[in-house]
Design a protein around this motif. Structure first.
Motif, PDB file in Angstrom:
ATOM      1  N   GLN A  72       1.679   6.753  -6.814  1.00 59.45           N
ATOM      2  CA  GLN A  72       0.534   7.530  -7.295  1.00 59.45           C
ATOM      3  C   GLN A  72       0.612   8.996  -6.903  1.00 59.45           C
ATOM      4  O   GLN A  72       0.340   9.866  -7.719  1.00 59.45           O
ATOM      5  CB  GLN A  72      -0.762   6.913  -6.751  1.00 59.45           C
ATOM      6  CG  GLN A  72      -2.022   7.568  -7.254  1.00 59.45           C
ATOM      7  CD  GLN A  72      -2.263   7.317  -8.728  1.00 59.45           C
ATOM      8  OE1 GLN A  72      -1.842   6.304  -9.259  1.00 59.45           O
ATOM      9  NE2 GLN A  72      -2.918   8.241  -9.372  1.00 59.45           N
ATOM     10  N   ALA A 108       0.827  -1.203   0.000  1.00 64.75           N
ATOM     11  CA  ALA A 108       0.000   0.000   0.000  1.00 64.75           C
ATOM     12  C   ALA A 108       0.864   1.256   0.000  1.00 64.75           C
ATOM     13  O   ALA A 108       0.582   2.206  -0.732  1.00 64.75           O
ATOM     14  CB  ALA A 108      -0.933  -0.003   1.207  1.00 64.75           C
ATOM     15  N   LEU A 164      -4.847   3.940   4.962  1.00 55.64           N
ATOM     16  CA  LEU A 164      -6.215   3.666   4.525  1.00 55.64           C
ATOM     17  C   LEU A 164      -6.246   2.601   3.435  1.00 55.64           C
ATOM     18  O   LEU A 164      -7.055   1.666   3.482  1.00 55.64           O
ATOM     19  CB  LEU A 164      -6.864   4.954   4.013  1.00 55.64           C
ATOM     20  CG  LEU A 164      -8.304   4.844   3.545  1.00 55.64           C
ATOM     21  CD1 LEU A 164      -9.207   4.456   4.707  1.00 55.64           C
ATOM     22  CD2 LEU A 164      -8.742   6.157   2.939  1.00 55.64           C
ATOM     23  N   THR A 165      -5.342   2.699   2.480  1.00 54.82           N
ATOM     24  CA  THR A 165      -5.279   1.713   1.401  1.00 54.82           C
ATOM     25  C   THR A 165      -4.921   0.330   1.936  1.00 54.82           C
ATOM     26  O   THR A 165      -5.507  -0.672   1.527  1.00 54.82           O
ATOM     27  CB  THR A 165      -4.251   2.147   0.337  1.00 54.82           C
ATOM     28  OG1 THR A 165      -4.590   3.451  -0.123  1.00 54.82           O
ATOM     29  CG2 THR A 165      -4.226   1.194  -0.829  1.00 54.82           C
ATOM     30  N   LEU A 169      -2.794   8.039   3.393  1.00 53.00           N
ATOM     31  CA  LEU A 169      -3.388   7.303   2.279  1.00 53.00           C
ATOM     32  C   LEU A 169      -2.928   5.849   2.253  1.00 53.00           C
ATOM     33  O   LEU A 169      -3.709   4.952   1.938  1.00 53.00           O
ATOM     34  CB  LEU A 169      -3.044   7.981   0.949  1.00 53.00           C
ATOM     35  CG  LEU A 169      -3.754   9.306   0.693  1.00 53.00           C
ATOM     36  CD1 LEU A 169      -3.196   9.977  -0.554  1.00 53.00           C
ATOM     37  CD2 LEU A 169      -5.244   9.089   0.549  1.00 53.00           C
ATOM     38  N   SER A 170      -1.670   5.601   2.585  1.00 49.75           N
ATOM     39  CA  SER A 170      -1.192   4.220   2.594  1.00 49.75           C
ATOM     40  C   SER A 170      -1.807   3.431   3.753  1.00 49.75           C
ATOM     41  O   SER A 170      -2.088   2.244   3.608  1.00 49.75           O
ATOM     42  CB  SER A 170       0.329   4.169   2.651  1.00 49.75           C
ATOM     43  OG  SER A 170       0.806   4.715   3.853  1.00 49.75           O
ATOM     44  N   ILE A 190      -7.931  -1.195   3.636  1.00 47.47           N
ATOM     45  CA  ILE A 190      -8.933  -1.642   2.664  1.00 47.47           C
ATOM     46  C   ILE A 190      -8.494  -2.934   1.985  1.00 47.47           C
ATOM     47  O   ILE A 190      -9.283  -3.877   1.845  1.00 47.47           O
ATOM     48  CB  ILE A 190      -9.214  -0.531   1.638  1.00 47.47           C
ATOM     49  CG1 ILE A 190      -9.954   0.622   2.315  1.00 47.47           C
ATOM     50  CG2 ILE A 190     -10.009  -1.059   0.455  1.00 47.47           C
ATOM     51  CD1 ILE A 190     -10.064   1.869   1.454  1.00 47.47           C
ATOM     52  N   VAL A 191      -7.230  -2.995   1.567  1.00 50.18           N
ATOM     53  CA  VAL A 191      -6.720  -4.195   0.889  1.00 50.18           C
ATOM     54  C   VAL A 191      -6.776  -5.401   1.823  1.00 50.18           C
ATOM     55  O   VAL A 191      -7.204  -6.489   1.421  1.00 50.18           O
ATOM     56  CB  VAL A 191      -5.281  -3.959   0.373  1.00 50.18           C
ATOM     57  CG1 VAL A 191      -4.620  -5.257  -0.039  1.00 50.18           C
ATOM     58  CG2 VAL A 191      -5.288  -2.987  -0.775  1.00 50.18           C
ATOM     59  N   CYS A 202       0.880   3.929  -3.073  1.00 44.98           N
ATOM     60  CA  CYS A 202       0.499   5.324  -2.819  1.00 44.98           C
ATOM     61  C   CYS A 202       1.643   6.271  -3.146  1.00 44.98           C
ATOM     62  O   CYS A 202       1.422   7.363  -3.660  1.00 44.98           O
ATOM     63  CB  CYS A 202       0.072   5.501  -1.368  1.00 44.98           C
ATOM     64  SG  CYS A 202      -1.517   4.764  -1.014  1.00 44.98           S
TER      65      CYS A 202
END
Length: 71
Positions: A9, A2, A23-24, A20-21, A27-28, A6
């Protein structure tokens, strides 16, 4: 996986990449756990198998030359 995704990106600014990482990654891992619990009902497949199936190809993709934003 993640954090690297991120960072690719959104660039190297850790003020954006860190939350963001997190959260990602959450989720993953939640999706991988859900898949691990539902694919082979009534048995459970270890969640590490699904994360490896996602992470292995991702890191092979990261090994390709020319992916760095610096050059």
């Amino acid at each position: 996986m993640a954090a690297a995704g991120c960072s690719l990106q959104w660039g190297p600014d850790q003020r954006q990449v860190a939350p963001l990482s997190a959260l990602t990654g959450a989720i993953v891992l939640t999706l991988a756990d859900t898949l691990a619990r539902t694919v082979a009902i009534p048995a459970e497949i270890p969640v590490g198998i699904f994360t490896a199936l996602l992470g292995g190809p991702f890191f092979l993709f990261m090994l390709r030359p020319g992916l760095s934003r610096g050059g």
